[in-house]
Structure formats: structure tokens, C-alpha cells
Design a protein around this motif. Structure first.
Motif, PDB file in Angstrom:
ATOM      1  N   CYS A  52       0.844  -1.200   0.000  1.00  0.00           N
ATOM      2  CA  CYS A  52       0.000   0.000   0.000  1.00  0.00           C
ATOM      3  C   CYS A  52       0.877   1.247   0.000  1.00  0.00           C
ATOM      4  O   CYS A  52       1.795   1.373   0.800  1.00  0.00           O
ATOM      5  CB  CYS A  52      -0.909  -0.003   1.232  1.00  0.00           C
ATOM      6  SG  CYS A  52      -2.060   1.389   1.221  1.00  0.00           S
ATOM      7  N   ARG A  53       0.551   2.175  -0.920  1.00  0.00           N
ATOM      8  CA  ARG A  53       1.329   3.409  -1.034  1.00  0.00           C
ATOM      9  C   ARG A  53       0.419   4.623  -0.989  1.00  0.00           C
ATOM     10  O   ARG A  53       0.746   5.663  -1.542  1.00  0.00           O
ATOM     11  CB  ARG A  53       2.105   3.416  -2.369  1.00  0.00           C
ATOM     12  CG  ARG A  53       3.213   2.377  -2.462  1.00  0.00           C
ATOM     13  CD  ARG A  53       3.953   2.463  -3.772  1.00  0.00           C
ATOM     14  NE  ARG A  53       3.119   2.064  -4.899  1.00  0.00           N
ATOM     15  CZ  ARG A  53       2.643   2.872  -5.821  1.00  0.00           C
ATOM     16  NH1 ARG A  53       2.889   4.157  -5.787  1.00  0.00           N
ATOM     17  NH2 ARG A  53       1.875   2.409  -6.792  1.00  0.00           N
ATOM     18  N   ILE A  54      -0.742   4.471  -0.325  1.00  0.00           N
ATOM     19  CA  ILE A  54      -1.674   5.594  -0.449  1.00  0.00           C
ATOM     20  C   ILE A  54      -1.522   6.651   0.649  1.00  0.00           C
ATOM     21  O   ILE A  54      -2.293   7.596   0.689  1.00  0.00           O
ATOM     22  CB  ILE A  54      -3.145   5.128  -0.578  1.00  0.00           C
ATOM     23  CG1 ILE A  54      -3.633   4.472   0.690  1.00  0.00           C
ATOM     24  CG2 ILE A  54      -3.350   4.232  -1.797  1.00  0.00           C
ATOM     25  CD1 ILE A  54      -5.151   4.239   0.663  1.00  0.00           C
ATOM     26  N   CYS A  55      -0.563   6.475   1.548  1.00  0.00           N
ATOM     27  CA  CYS A  55      -0.260   7.597   2.440  1.00  0.00           C
ATOM     28  C   CYS A  55       1.204   7.516   2.865  1.00  0.00           C
ATOM     29  O   CYS A  55       1.863   6.496   2.654  1.00  0.00           O
ATOM     30  CB  CYS A  55      -1.205   7.629   3.646  1.00  0.00           C
ATOM     31  SG  CYS A  55      -0.658   6.665   5.053  1.00  0.00           S
ATOM     32  N   MET A  57       2.466   7.511   5.890  1.00  0.00           N
ATOM     33  CA  MET A  57       2.849   6.709   7.060  1.00  0.00           C
ATOM     34  C   MET A  57       3.488   5.419   6.541  1.00  0.00           C
ATOM     35  O   MET A  57       4.228   4.761   7.248  1.00  0.00           O
ATOM     36  CB  MET A  57       1.619   6.393   7.922  1.00  0.00           C
ATOM     37  CG  MET A  57       1.043   7.612   8.632  1.00  0.00           C
ATOM     38  SD  MET A  57      -0.170   7.185   9.882  1.00  0.00           S
ATOM     39  CE  MET A  57      -1.596   6.696   8.919  1.00  0.00           C
ATOM     40  N   PRO A  59       5.197   3.684   2.646  1.00  0.00           N
ATOM     41  CA  PRO A  59       4.474   2.499   2.151  1.00  0.00           C
ATOM     42  C   PRO A  59       4.539   1.314   3.125  1.00  0.00           C
ATOM     43  O   PRO A  59       5.516   1.150   3.838  1.00  0.00           O
ATOM     44  CB  PRO A  59       5.177   2.171   0.835  1.00  0.00           C
ATOM     45  CG  PRO A  59       6.494   2.855   0.919  1.00  0.00           C
ATOM     46  CD  PRO A  59       6.339   4.030   1.812  1.00  0.00           C
ATOM     47  N   CYS A  60       3.443   0.529   3.081  1.00  0.00           N
ATOM     48  CA  CYS A  60       3.339  -0.635   3.958  1.00  0.00           C
ATOM     49  C   CYS A  60       3.170  -1.888   3.113  1.00  0.00           C
ATOM     50  O   CYS A  60       2.621  -1.826   2.018  1.00  0.00           O
ATOM     51  CB  CYS A  60       2.117  -0.503   4.864  1.00  0.00           C
ATOM     52  SG  CYS A  60       2.132   0.980   5.876  1.00  0.00           S
ATOM     53  N   GLY A  69      -0.953  -2.623   8.035  1.00  0.00           N
ATOM     54  CA  GLY A  69      -0.156  -1.437   7.761  1.00  0.00           C
ATOM     55  C   GLY A  69      -0.147  -0.530   8.984  1.00  0.00           C
ATOM     56  O   GLY A  69      -0.810  -0.812   9.988  1.00  0.00           O
ATOM     57  N   ILE A  78      -6.330  -3.604   1.877  1.00  0.00           N
ATOM     58  CA  ILE A  78      -5.308  -3.079   0.949  1.00  0.00           C
ATOM     59  C   ILE A  78      -5.524  -3.629  -0.460  1.00  0.00           C
ATOM     60  O   ILE A  78      -5.487  -2.886  -1.449  1.00  0.00           O
ATOM     61  CB  ILE A  78      -3.887  -3.401   1.485  1.00  0.00           C
ATOM     62  CG1 ILE A  78      -3.628  -2.567   2.748  1.00  0.00           C
ATOM     63  CG2 ILE A  78      -2.821  -3.145   0.431  1.00  0.00           C
ATOM     64  CD1 ILE A  78      -2.341  -2.917   3.478  1.00  0.00           C
ATOM     65  N   ARG A  81      -8.633  -2.034  -2.017  1.00  0.00           N
ATOM     66  CA  ARG A  81      -8.380  -0.633  -2.411  1.00  0.00           C
ATOM     67  C   ARG A  81      -7.514  -0.587  -3.669  1.00  0.00           C
ATOM     68  O   ARG A  81      -7.781   0.194  -4.584  1.00  0.00           O
ATOM     69  CB  ARG A  81      -7.658   0.106  -1.275  1.00  0.00           C
ATOM     70  CG  ARG A  81      -8.567   0.500  -0.144  1.00  0.00           C
ATOM     71  CD  ARG A  81      -7.951   1.535   0.762  1.00  0.00           C
ATOM     72  NE  ARG A  81      -6.653   1.180   1.288  1.00  0.00           N
ATOM     73  CZ  ARG A  81      -6.247   1.463   2.520  1.00  0.00           C
ATOM     74  NH1 ARG A  81      -7.051   2.091   3.345  1.00  0.00           N
ATOM     75  NH2 ARG A  81      -5.033   1.150   2.928  1.00  0.00           N
ATOM     76  N   MET A 199      -7.094   6.966   2.538  1.00  0.00           N
ATOM     77  CA  MET A 199      -6.910   6.405   3.880  1.00  0.00           C
ATOM     78  C   MET A 199      -8.085   6.830   4.782  1.00  0.00           C
ATOM     79  O   MET A 199      -8.498   7.994   4.776  1.00  0.00           O
ATOM     80  CB  MET A 199      -5.589   6.909   4.474  1.00  0.00           C
ATOM     81  CG  MET A 199      -5.218   6.265   5.778  1.00  0.00           C
ATOM     82  SD  MET A 199      -6.084   7.054   7.128  1.00  0.00           S
ATOM     83  CE  MET A 199      -5.590   6.166   8.527  1.00  0.00           C
TER      84      MET A 199
HETATM   85 FE1  SF4 Z   1      -1.616   2.260   3.310  1.00  0.00          FE
HETATM   86 FE2  SF4 Z   1      -2.339   2.482   5.873  1.00  0.00          FE
HETATM   87 FE3  SF4 Z   1       0.229   2.050   5.210  1.00  0.00          FE
HETATM   88 FE4  SF4 Z   1      -0.912   4.438   4.710  1.00  0.00          FE
HETATM   89  S1  SF4 Z   1      -0.530   3.513   6.699  1.00  0.00           S
HETATM   90  S2  SF4 Z   1       0.396   3.263   3.292  1.00  0.00           S
HETATM   91  S3  SF4 Z   1      -3.000   3.782   4.182  1.00  0.00           S
HETATM   92  S4  SF4 Z   1      -1.516   0.665   4.886  1.00  0.00           S
END
Ligand code: SF4
Ligand code: MSK
Length: 624
Positions: A52-55, A57, A59-60, A69, A78, A81, A199
Motif C-alpha cells: 500500500c502506497r496511499i499515504c 505513514m 508504504p506498507c 499497515g 489493501i 483498495r 486512507m
Molecule cells: Fe496504506 Fe495504511 Fe500504510 Fe498508509 S498507513 S500506506 S494507508 S496501509
């Protein structure tokens, strides 16, 4: 530089492609196959959809070390999405193409261009009436103004449902309504998907997947369908005609121009320009015997369906076409155009011209096409192409193969005409088991597969089983090169299909157009279901995209399933990191929507699976 030690015989089934791959190797030109090798093995997190790269915090990524994440999203959320955003890219691509078509219709209707006109007035009036526009005693341009306005509204939020929801059988409409997935407006569903997948919004994977279905329905029943209908209105509704396919359509003694992309607005003007006597005379002055225009991918399909312009190749043939050394110019609009074409072109005298501000390529020359200047720009670029002819290095020219004949142009209108004006003969043939069912084989090439092996063999296996095949997109070139798009191909079909197609003089694989023209197949299924009085999911039909690669193909598959059509894919999208999402796609959707995805890379096994499903649907309808 190309990677060595690749076995060219394992990369493609086609002789023309093999010859060009050998030439590429000899001339040290890199192709998609070489780059795939450098990218292999692929990242497992990416393949499973669990990165996941949508924020920021993140990538996770989800794995042994972490099941959630930083925000707490798990693999299901994830993956859903990521899939939601993936299909949204595809729905946006088709639908923005549709919007460009509406803008073209608007410009013609309002007298803002002299370069384009309405070629099929009968269809304009028929579609206008269908969506509730009064056509009585009205000037056709006034009707066109209203139709453009009606279609623009399909992109906004003010309508409860897109205009062509009226084409959907009642049972399906009720199902969509009960699930809350009736498509309201193209831009609305696309924007909502981007919002939901921000997110902290939709953190319920199944709920996100339902909106993915809704977004894709907006693509299929609005964006793509509008693109198809307006293209017919502006450029003519396709009717059966002959054409030719493979790299052999390039001509050694002529200026060769390729058009590539999806929207016919540019290529139709290029076609006029290559027939301009002044430019043909210039070509002769430069030593060529004429100007030869050929298509690639879906722009190629659009020109072939309506004008019989030859098709040089599908997605994986685009680099190889330039490697012939015989192409002066490749003119592109948008979608599925590999950025590498600029580099491959630079190895020869081949110039790449981009035409849309939304699809510029570094290293290519940009010549912006607008509604008011299409013809002027077309002449300008064709002149440039002619001037490049003298720079062709004759020692490096190699045009492989002899072109193969095909029959194209099977719009629904043309199919109905072939059937004598009604669907009854087709329904009777289905009921009698002469045509056991129909399958739309659509989509792309992907270098992860032996090029066109699955596309061709699935079509061959299905027609053997008396299953009519409808081809669009890059499958067209594949089935055409295999000799399946001519009436004589009935000799390879089962006895029932042979009898029916033979009596109508049509091939057992019908070419129905480009990627957006999958909307024609949707409409045909809706017409059949309504005529029989059942839902689309009750019909003995299926869809397949054996060698798909694009976001658009995933959107097509999703709108097919959401419309009730069992859909085969050669490989899954990047969802396998979530059991929940994978199970939903492969079986859960069947309970909800009456259709689901099935994944099978082997075309022979895929034919078995599709055949079995069609058999079950026939039994449920009380047919043998
Ligand atoms: Fe995605 Fe959550 Fe990680 Fe942000 S913190 S990249 S929304 S999994
Ligand atoms: S062009 S989406 S490679 S079919 Fe429509 Fe071909 Fe697939 Fe593009």
C-alpha cells in the motif's frame, strides 16, 4: 541491450513476429520481451496486491513481519483498495475516450468544425429517440446538440442512472438496485472510488469491491457505450467488409504510416490525408509508388471495421512493426502505446507523432489535433511522413509474411441484418443447440504468455464446440492471423455452428470492434436476454480475456461479471494476497451477481470450463 538466451520460438506463435524478433536480436534492439526478462521475478508484494502506497505513514506491505499497515489496514482492505484504483484507471480510460467523442459530436452539432460530419443520420435519430429526445420534424443538427448534452450528463451526478441503463433487462436492473450498484454517472463513480480508497474511508473489502463493480458498470453501460455509439454516428456504423492482417500489409515500395491507439477521431483524418492527390504525387516525386496506411491495436480496429484499412498487428506487434525498417511514421492517439516505440523508432528513420495533449511521449513530436484543425494537421503529418521516405535504409528493410484475409464489420446492426432483421434465427439456433452459446474473447497481449497462443487456441476450441466467438481488441488480430475471421473458417467449427454460419455466409468468429466496442457485446446480450425474457446471467454466454494486461481489460472483465456474464481470465489481477477478495471474485460474486471470474492460463482447460458453464446454463433454460 536485449537479453540473450531467450528462445524466440517460445515467445510467439507467429512467423512474422519471430522474424522481427530475430532481426531485433541481430540489430541489438530491445523489445518488451527483453524488458520482461529484466523485470523477472516480479515483486511478490506487488503481485499479491498487498503493498500500500496511499499515504506517507507507509508504504506498507503485508507479510510475515506485519499483518497490518501502520494505520491498521489488513491485506483484505489493501487488496480491495488497490483493485478499486486499478479498475478505476481502466474505466477512466474508456470513459474519457467516450467524453472526447461527445465533444466531437458537440462540435459538429454546433458548427464548430468543417472537418467532421455526421455520417450515420439514421443512427443519430434512432439513438436520440432511444434516450428520450424528440426527433419529430427537427433538424438533425439540433437533435445532435441535444444528444451531446444528454451524454455529457452521463458523466455528472444529476442523473439517477446512466442513459443506457434503459437497455438493461429488468431483472438485472432490479438486482443492481438491490445491491446499490446502479451506475449513476461516470465521473461520479470514478471520483467516489478515489474517495473511498483514501486512507480512512471504505475499510470493508467487500463494500469496496461492490463499488468497483458500479464503477465498471458506468464504464460499460455509459463511457464505452457512448464512445461506440457516437463513433458510429460520426464515422458510420460498421458493416461486413474484407480486410487484411499481419506485418505483410506493409509495402516495400510505399510510404508506410501506422496509426495506433484507440480513438478514430485522428485516424479518420489521416486516412483522408493519405488519399490526398497532392500528397500522393509528392510521395511519387520522392520515389515511392504511393502512401500505405495500416493500423495497430484498437485505432486499427476502428479503421478496419469501418473502412477495411489493413491491420499490421496487435499490442505485442507494435515494436516489431517498426523493426521492419519500412515504417516512416507512427501516429498515435492514446492508450496501450508503449513508450518504447520512441526508442525503437530512433533506431530507424521512423518518426513518432503524438496528437493528444493527454498522451505526450518524450522524444516524439507533438502535433495537436483539435476538432477545428483535424484535416490541416493530418495533411501536415502525412507530408512529414512522405518526406521521411528517402531516409529509409533499404538494406535494413525486411517485411515478413503474406497478409491474411479477414472479414470484419460486425456491428450489432450488421449482425441483425445478416440474420434477416431479427434475433429470432439466432435464438432458434441457440434453442436447437446448433449454436450452443456465445463467448466474447477480448483484450490484449502480455509477454508473460507465448504471444497469441491462448487467444487463438481458445477461439479454435470454442468454435469446435459449436460456440460462436465474438472478438474485439487485440484478439481480433490474433484470430484474424489464424484464419478464423473468414467464412471458410466454418470448416474448423462444430457441425451446428458450421451450418448456421454457413447459411448466413459469416465466419464462426465475428469481429465486433475495438475495446470500447465490447459495449456492442453487452448490448447484444441484453437484447437476447430481453427477447427470451430472462436475465443476462441466465444466457449460455461467457467472456474471456486470455492474455490481458491493462487496467481497461480488468474494468471490462468486471463490468461483464456485474452484468451477469461469467468471465475467464488467463491470470488473476493483483488480488491474490487477500483470500477474501480472491474468493469473492472466483465464487462469491456468483451468489451476488449470478456471474464470477474464473482463472485458467491453459486455453484448452479454459475451453472446458467455459463449455461446462454454458452447458449448465443451457440445462437451466431447459435446453439440451
Ligand atoms: Fe496504506 Fe495504511 Fe500504510 Fe498508509 S498507513 S500506506 S494507508 S496501509
Ligand atoms: S488495444 S487494452 S492491448 S486489447 Fe484496445 Fe489491445 Fe488490450 Fe490495448
Amino acid at each position: 541491450m536485449p537479453e540473450k538466451n531467450q528462445n524466440i520460438d517460445e515467445m510467439t506463435i507467429w512467423e512474422d513476429a519471430k522474424q522481427m524478433l530475430r532481426k531485433a536480436e541481430k540489430e541489438n534492439i530491445e523489445t518488451a520481451w527483453d524488458r520482461l526478462q529484466k523485470q523477472t521475478p516480479h515483486c511478490q508484494f506487488g503481485e499479491g496486491g498487498i503493498c500500500c502506497r496511499i499515504c506517507t505513514m507507509g508504504p506498507c506491505r503485508i507479510g510475515k513481519k506485519a499483518s497490518r499497515g501502520v494505520c491498521g489496514a489488513d491485506a483484505d482492505v489493501i487488496v480491495a483498495r488497490n483493485f478499486g484504483r486499478f479498475i478505476t484507471g481502466g474505466a477512466a480510460g474508456h470513459s474519457d475516450h467516450g467524453r472526447d467523442c461527445i465533444e466531437a459530436l458537440h462540435a459538429v452539432a454546433h458548427g464548430e468544425t468543417k472537418d467532421y460530419e455526421i455520417k450515420d443520420k439514421e443512427k443519430l435519430l434512432r439513438i436520440a429517440e432511444e434516450v428520450g429526445i424528440n426527433t419529430n420534424d427537427r433538424d438533425y443538427l439540433d437533435v445532435a446538440k441535444d444528444l451531446a448534452a444528454e451524454f455529457f450528463e452521463n458523466y455528472g451526478t444529476t442523473k439517477g442512472a446512466v442513459s443506457f441503463a434503459s437497455r438493461v433487462p429488468e431483472k438485472r436492473k432490479e438486482l443492481w438496485s438491490s445491491l446499490g450498484i446502479t451506475p449513476r454517472g461516470v465521473d461520479r463513480e470514478i471520483a467516489e472510488m478515489m474517495h473511498r480508497t483514501h486512507m480512512g474511508c471504505d475499510n470493508d473489502a467487500a463494500n469496496t469491491m461492490l463499488h468497483a463493480a458500479r464503477t465498471c458498470l458506468a464504464d460499460g453501460w455509459a463511457g464505452s457505450m457512448i464512445a461506440t455509439e457516437i463513433s458510429d454516428i460520426l464515422f458510420g456504423t460498421p458493416s461486413p467488409r474484407k480486410a487484411k492482417v499481419n506485418l505483410g500489409v506493409l509495402k516495400e515500395d510505399q510510404v508506410n504510416i501506422l496509426v495506433h491507439g484507440h480513438n478514430p477521431i485522428v485516424s479518420e483524418k489521416i486516412l483522408e490525408a493519405v488519399n490526398d492527390p497532392e500528397l500522393v504525387a509528392l510521395a511519387k516525386e520522392k520515389g515511392a509508388s504511393g502512401i500505405n496506411l495500416a493500423g495497430l491495436c484498437c485505432t486499427g480496429n476502428e479503421l478496419m471495421m469501418r473502412r477495411g484499412i489493413p491491420m499490421a498487428g496487435n499490442h505485442l506487434m507494435t515494436e516489431l512493426a517498426i523493426i521492419t525498417g519500412a515504417v516512416e511514421m507512427i501516429i498515435v492517439d492514446y492508450q496501450c502505446i508503449m513508450p518504447s516505440l520512441v526508442q525503437v523508432g530512433s533506431c530507424y528513420h521512423t518518426k513518432m507523432i503524438t496528437t493528444a495533449d493527454k498522451a505526450k511521449f518524450t522524444g516524439a513530436e507533438h502535433v495537436k489535433f483539435e476538432m477545428h484543425n483535424g484535416m490541416e494537421q493530418a495533411r501536415k503529418v502525412v507530408r512529414k511522413a512522405v518526406e521521411l521516405y528517402e531516409f529509409r535504409d533499404r538494406n535494413r528493410v525486411q517485411i515478413p509474411g503474406e497478409p491474411v484475409d479477414i472479414m470484419t464489420g460486425f456491428s450489432n446492426e450488421a449482425l441483425l441484418q445478416a440474420l434477416g432483421g431479427s434475433l429470432t434465427p439466432l435464438i432458434d439456433a441457440i434453442k436447437a443447440g446448433k449454436v450452443r452459446g456465445a463467448v466474447g474473447i477480448v483484450g490484449c497481449n502480455n509477454p508473460k504468455y507465448k504471444h497469441d497462443h491462448c487467444n487463438v487456441n481458445l477461439a479454435k476450441e470454442l468454435i469446435k464446440r459449436d460456440i460462436l466467438v465474438l472478438a474485439t481488441g487485440c484478439v481480433t488480430t490474433a484470430t484474424g492471423k489464424a484464419g478464423l475471421l473468414v467464412p471458410e473458417a466454418i470448416d474448423t467449427a462444430g457441425p451446428g455452428l458450421k451450418e448456421v454460419c454457413g447459411s448466413l455466409g459469416i465466419p464462426p468468429v465475428l469481429h465486433m470492434g475495438s475495446c470500447v466496442d465490447n459495449a456492442r457485446i453487452l448490448q447484444l446480450c441484453a437484447l437476447l436476454a430481453s427477447e427470451i425474457g430472462v436475465d443476462i446471467s441466465d444466457l449460455p454466454v461467457a467472456a474471456s480475456s486470455p492474455e490481458w494486461y491493462s487496467e481497461k481489460a480488468a474494468a471490462i472483465g468486471t463490468y461483464a461479471v456485474a452484468s451477469g456474464i461469467y468471465t475467464h481470465l488467463g491470470h488473476p489481477p493483483n488480488i491474490t494476497g487477500s483470500k477474501l477478495v480472491t474468493n469473492l471474485a472466483l465464487s462469491g460474486l456468483d451468489d451476488l451477481l449470478g456471474a464470477c471470474f474464473v482463472v485458467e492460463p491453459d486455453p484448452f482447460k479454459a475451453a472446458e470450463l467455459i463449455d461446462k458453464r454454458i452447458g449448465a446454463k443451457r440445462t437451466a433454460l431447459g435446453l439440451v
